[in-house]
Design a protein around this motif. Structure first.
Motif, mmCIF file in Angstrom:
data_model
loop_
_atom_site.group_PDB
_atom_site.id
_atom_site.type_symbol
_atom_site.label_atom_id
_atom_site.label_comp_id
_atom_site.label_asym_id
_atom_site.label_seq_id
_atom_site.Cartn_x
_atom_site.Cartn_y
_atom_site.Cartn_z
ATOM 1 N N SER A 176 46.688 29.536 45.707
ATOM 2 C CA SER A 176 45.706 28.337 46.201
ATOM 3 C C SER A 176 45.469 28.033 47.586
ATOM 4 O O SER A 176 44.401 27.849 47.831
ATOM 5 C CB SER A 176 45.656 27.233 45.308
ATOM 6 O OG SER A 176 45.552 27.519 43.754
ATOM 7 N N HIS A 204 41.392 40.530 44.714
ATOM 8 C CA HIS A 204 40.137 39.912 44.726
ATOM 9 C C HIS A 204 39.873 39.253 46.055
ATOM 10 O O HIS A 204 40.722 39.120 46.979
ATOM 11 C CB HIS A 204 39.853 38.902 43.367
ATOM 12 C CG HIS A 204 40.723 37.545 43.434
ATOM 13 N ND1 HIS A 204 41.986 37.679 43.498
ATOM 14 C CD2 HIS A 204 40.452 36.415 43.151
ATOM 15 C CE1 HIS A 204 42.681 36.686 43.693
ATOM 16 N NE2 HIS A 204 41.799 35.778 43.374
ATOM 17 N N ASP A 218 42.690 32.014 49.122
ATOM 18 C CA ASP A 218 44.045 32.333 49.376
ATOM 19 C C ASP A 218 44.417 33.961 49.230
ATOM 20 O O ASP A 218 45.585 33.954 49.546
ATOM 21 C CB ASP A 218 44.837 31.739 48.401
ATOM 22 C CG ASP A 218 44.397 32.065 46.700
ATOM 23 O OD1 ASP A 218 43.371 32.275 46.567
ATOM 24 O OD2 ASP A 218 45.139 32.104 45.788
ATOM 25 N N HIS A 219 43.669 34.771 49.372
ATOM 26 C CA HIS A 219 43.914 36.112 49.453
ATOM 27 C C HIS A 219 43.316 36.812 50.386
ATOM 28 O O HIS A 219 43.397 37.920 50.662
ATOM 29 C CB HIS A 219 43.590 36.936 47.724
ATOM 30 C CG HIS A 219 44.050 36.368 46.909
ATOM 31 N ND1 HIS A 219 45.305 36.816 46.306
ATOM 32 C CD2 HIS A 219 44.125 35.284 46.038
ATOM 33 C CE1 HIS A 219 45.810 35.987 45.340
ATOM 34 N NE2 HIS A 219 45.191 35.024 45.279
ATOM 35 N N ASP A 229 46.468 36.440 39.707
ATOM 36 C CA ASP A 229 45.346 35.449 39.387
ATOM 37 C C ASP A 229 44.633 36.324 38.137
ATOM 38 O O ASP A 229 43.692 36.553 37.947
ATOM 39 C CB ASP A 229 44.310 35.605 40.585
ATOM 40 C CG ASP A 229 44.728 35.016 41.748
ATOM 41 O OD1 ASP A 229 45.859 35.194 42.178
ATOM 42 O OD2 ASP A 229 44.311 33.772 42.345
ATOM 43 N N HIS A 240 44.437 31.331 35.792
ATOM 44 C CA HIS A 240 45.751 31.281 36.069
ATOM 45 C C HIS A 240 46.600 31.536 34.738
ATOM 46 O O HIS A 240 46.266 31.209 33.611
ATOM 47 C CB HIS A 240 46.515 30.478 36.963
ATOM 48 C CG HIS A 240 45.840 30.643 38.361
ATOM 49 N ND1 HIS A 240 45.994 31.708 39.243
ATOM 50 C CD2 HIS A 240 45.003 29.896 38.863
ATOM 51 C CE1 HIS A 240 45.250 31.521 40.155
ATOM 52 N NE2 HIS A 240 44.508 30.398 40.226
ATOM 53 N N HIS A 274 52.584 33.369 43.468
ATOM 54 C CA HIS A 274 51.413 32.615 43.257
ATOM 55 C C HIS A 274 51.763 31.091 42.856
ATOM 56 O O HIS A 274 51.187 30.485 41.818
ATOM 57 C CB HIS A 274 50.174 33.036 42.455
ATOM 58 C CG HIS A 274 49.045 32.934 42.759
ATOM 59 N ND1 HIS A 274 48.400 31.719 42.618
ATOM 60 C CD2 HIS A 274 48.041 33.473 43.544
ATOM 61 C CE1 HIS A 274 47.182 31.681 42.814
ATOM 62 N NE2 HIS A 274 46.822 32.817 43.523
HETATM 63 ZN ZN ZN Z 1 44.862 33.204 44.111
#
Ligand code: ZN
Ligand code: ZN
Length: 278
Positions: free
Chosen positions: A11, A71, A75-76, A181, A221, A243
């Motif tokens: 996040s 994705h 946060d990625h 995720d 999540h 994560h």
């Molecule tokens: Zn994430």
């Protein structure tokens, strides 16, 4: 295969005291061949900044580096503008991204928008490196190393707002599965269990406790319990949970790790800098 975790947070990044053991950078994993000659990267959360610095410090040379994305939530991708090799004119970076009927043009656009002038001083076309954008059907050839070790990559789309993909990477008879995720819903997603079937190592997200998940339905999540269920159902050899929620501090995560290990012994919570060889 060798794995190193450069970002374990979900996040949003955290830098507070009390979060340093498990780390504050968002999702990024370096995947490398045992001899470290060939690397690939899973996700470009803020952890990719240190990964890039490490590659430069190591003098790592690789004509084409693949970054595979689960994705494109912040946060990625947040570390992508700070990935030093992207500024090297001799570097070719393969952005591997998936699905949803996206065209290659759309994939490029995602990064062009992230780097547009209102948000960042350097635009994609001016970073330096050459970027290629590829769909998953080309994945295997781009994970296959310069030493031509055959690597098979398969992906599975799972439930997450906007969709996300889990990866299964098979090399030299070893299997790594990376699945983050994911919101399983009322029951465990059997496709994820199949993707993880018999893996030497499953990296699965575990952002919430069972109680938290009840009030975070639709946030995309999993709970610790669900990640353990996947590991058990798929018969994986080892499990790494990642994560971590930005509100879960080291004390909390250490306690969760202990509880998880009581149920599934070969399990750890990912810490920034953790290295695992399979
Ligand atoms: Zn994430
Ligand atoms: Zn997400």
């Amino acid at each position: 295969m060798k794995l190193k975790f450069y970002g374990t947070r979900g996040s949003a990044p955290v830098c507070d005291a009390g979060f340093q053991e498990f780390g504050g950078n968002t999702t990024c994993v370096r995947l490398a061949s045992s001899d470290m000659q060939t690397i690939a990267i899973l996700d470009a959360g803020t952890g990719i900044r240190n990964l890039g610095k490490d590659l430069l410090a190591m003098g790592h040379k690789q004509e084409r580096v693949t970054i595979a994305f689960s994705h494109f939530h912040w946060d990625h991708i947040q570390g992508f503008p700070f990935f030093a090799p992207a500024y090297d004119v001799s570097q070719n970076i393969v952005i591997l991204a998936l699905g949803q009927g996206r065209t290659i043009r759309n994939l490029r656009e995602i990064f062009e928008v992230q780097l547009q002038a209102q948000y960042f001083p350097v635009q994609l076309d001016h970073m330096g490196a050459t970027f290629e954008f590829l769909h998953i059907d080309k994945a295997s050839e781009h994970f296959t190393g310069v030493d031509h070790t055959i690597t098979k990559v398969t992906a599975n789309r799972h439930n997450h707002p906007g969709g996300a993909y889990g990866y299964r990477v098979e090399q030299d008879g070893k299997v790594l599965v990376f699945c983050t995720d994911i919101e399983h819903g009322d029951s465990i997603d059997q496709n994820v269990v199949e993707l993880a079937r018999g893996a030497d190592l499953l990296v699965h997200e575990a952002q919430y406790t069972t109680e938290e998940l009840k009030i975070k339905k639709g946030w995309g999540h999993s709970s610790y319990d669900q990640a353990l269920q996947v590991a058990e159902m798929a018969g994986v050899k080892r499990l790494v949970l990642t994560h971590h929620d930005p509100d879960h501090d080291d004390v909390f995560l250490r306690r969760m790790e202990q509880l998880c290990q009581e149920r599934f012994q070969p399990c750890v919570l990912a810490r920034e800098g953790l290295e695992i060889e399979i």
